[in-house]
Enzyme design. Sequence first.
Site, short mmCIF file in Angstrom:
data_model
loop_
_atom_site.label_atom_id
_atom_site.label_comp_id
_atom_site.label_asym_id
_atom_site.label_seq_id
_atom_site.Cartn_x
_atom_site.Cartn_y
_atom_site.Cartn_z
N ASN A 208 0.85 -1.19 0.00
CA ASN A 208 0.00 0.00 0.00
C ASN A 208 0.89 1.24 0.00
O ASN A 208 2.11 1.14 0.08
CB ASN A 208 -0.97 -0.02 1.19
CG ASN A 208 -0.24 -0.04 2.51
OD1 ASN A 208 0.48 0.89 2.85
ND2 ASN A 208 -0.40 -1.14 3.25
N LYS A 333 -15.90 2.23 13.10
CA LYS A 333 -14.68 1.41 13.25
C LYS A 333 -14.23 1.31 14.71
O LYS A 333 -13.86 0.23 15.16
CB LYS A 333 -13.57 2.01 12.38
CG LYS A 333 -12.35 1.12 12.30
CD LYS A 333 -11.43 1.53 11.17
CE LYS A 333 -10.16 0.67 11.20
NZ LYS A 333 -9.22 1.00 10.17
#
Length: 393
Positions: A208, A333
């Site tokens: 990433n 989250k």
Amino acid sequence: MFSDKTILIGITGAIAAYKTCELIRLLKKHNANVKIVVTPNALNFVTKTTLETLSQNPINIEQFDIKNFKPEHIALTDESDIFIIAPISANTISKISHGICDNLLTSTFCAYKKPIIIAPCMNTNMWENPAIIQNLEVLKNRGIKIIEPDSGFLACDTQGKGRLADINIIFESAKELLLPSQILKNKKLVITAGGTKENIDPVRYIGNYSSGKMGIALADSAYKLGADVVLISTFEVSKPYKVIVTSDTENMYNSVKNEFKNANSLIMAAAVSDFKVKYKSEQKLKKNGSTITLELIENPDILFEMSKIKTNNQIVVGFCAESQNLLENAKTKILKKGCDYLCANDISNKEIGFSSDENEVYIINKNLEIQKINKDKKTIVAMKILERIYGRS
Ligand SMILES: Cc1cc2nc3c(=O)[nH]c(=O)nc-3n(C[C@H](O)[C@H](O)[C@H](O)COP(=O)(O)O)c2cc1C
């Protein structure tokens, strides 16, 4: 200790000026960049050559010796983080308390807005003179830190108060004013940084765009605040604290689990991969004219797992990067992961996040209360995050 600091030392015409040479050496030993400004009278007591050799910088004496079209007293204020005048004579104390600017040192004092320390040294009778007492009082009330002289045997062959304070005391005062307070002393912090790499074959991986800058900034800041830092990073980095290099998420998970056992806190700033390749190829994959399919399976969720096993005394902080509905997604989250705090940043904004040197963060706690840390350099944002979570707000 002072590697990113420039300390301006002022010296006046007082007998203890030779002791300032030791102070300069001590500051240099701790990596400070030392600049020196003297009154012309100071050079009766200590030489230009000595001061230049010890500080490894040209010394500043003349007010009208203007370089780069910027008056010297203004340049000196801009270039330094703190001004320590040691020793300061009775004469200079009286001048600066009245705003007199008749030489480079007094003009610099007048223009100086950052922390100032003065350490007087003089004969006891001068120290007890009502004018000097009053002038020092004025300076004290204006926020100047005064390090009072010691008592003892004086150069003028008398006993009494007036000897320049111990150099180590002046050094410690500078440290106190310049370095952030040690709010994380005796605390172990485990901090992750970078982007994990999930191997496909021996030469390829799924990765990433995380640069690791935020994690490193947090680790550096925690270290400055006195923490015992363990950085678990996906790349090599040389630091004065412990660094463990990991590559994939599984690897990072094992290191985090091991280090977190006896830590006070974990900050998961690394961008970890949710998935890994189910069947890694032992050999480099070759083209053979057809498509290949990679089967991905879930990685361990480090933030979730550590939040699950943490004790009441441990603090777990997560990071989330969202490209849309930042705060709603972040609130969902934190509840899902069970961590104590979540730092959310918006990666759709190209000026902040991943590879940028700047960031803007929302800190959300378990009660879904939100604090914003405005856009700034990642090093500053990191310090603010630590201060909000662990101490001063
Ligand atoms: C040998 C000698 C020692 C001196 N020691 C001191 C001292 O320790 N402290 C002080 O305030 N003045 C002391 N003086 C007086 C200062 O040098 C004098 O006041 C001078 O004007 C200070 O100038 P400045 O403040 O511009 O550096 C001393 C003078 C001489 C001749």
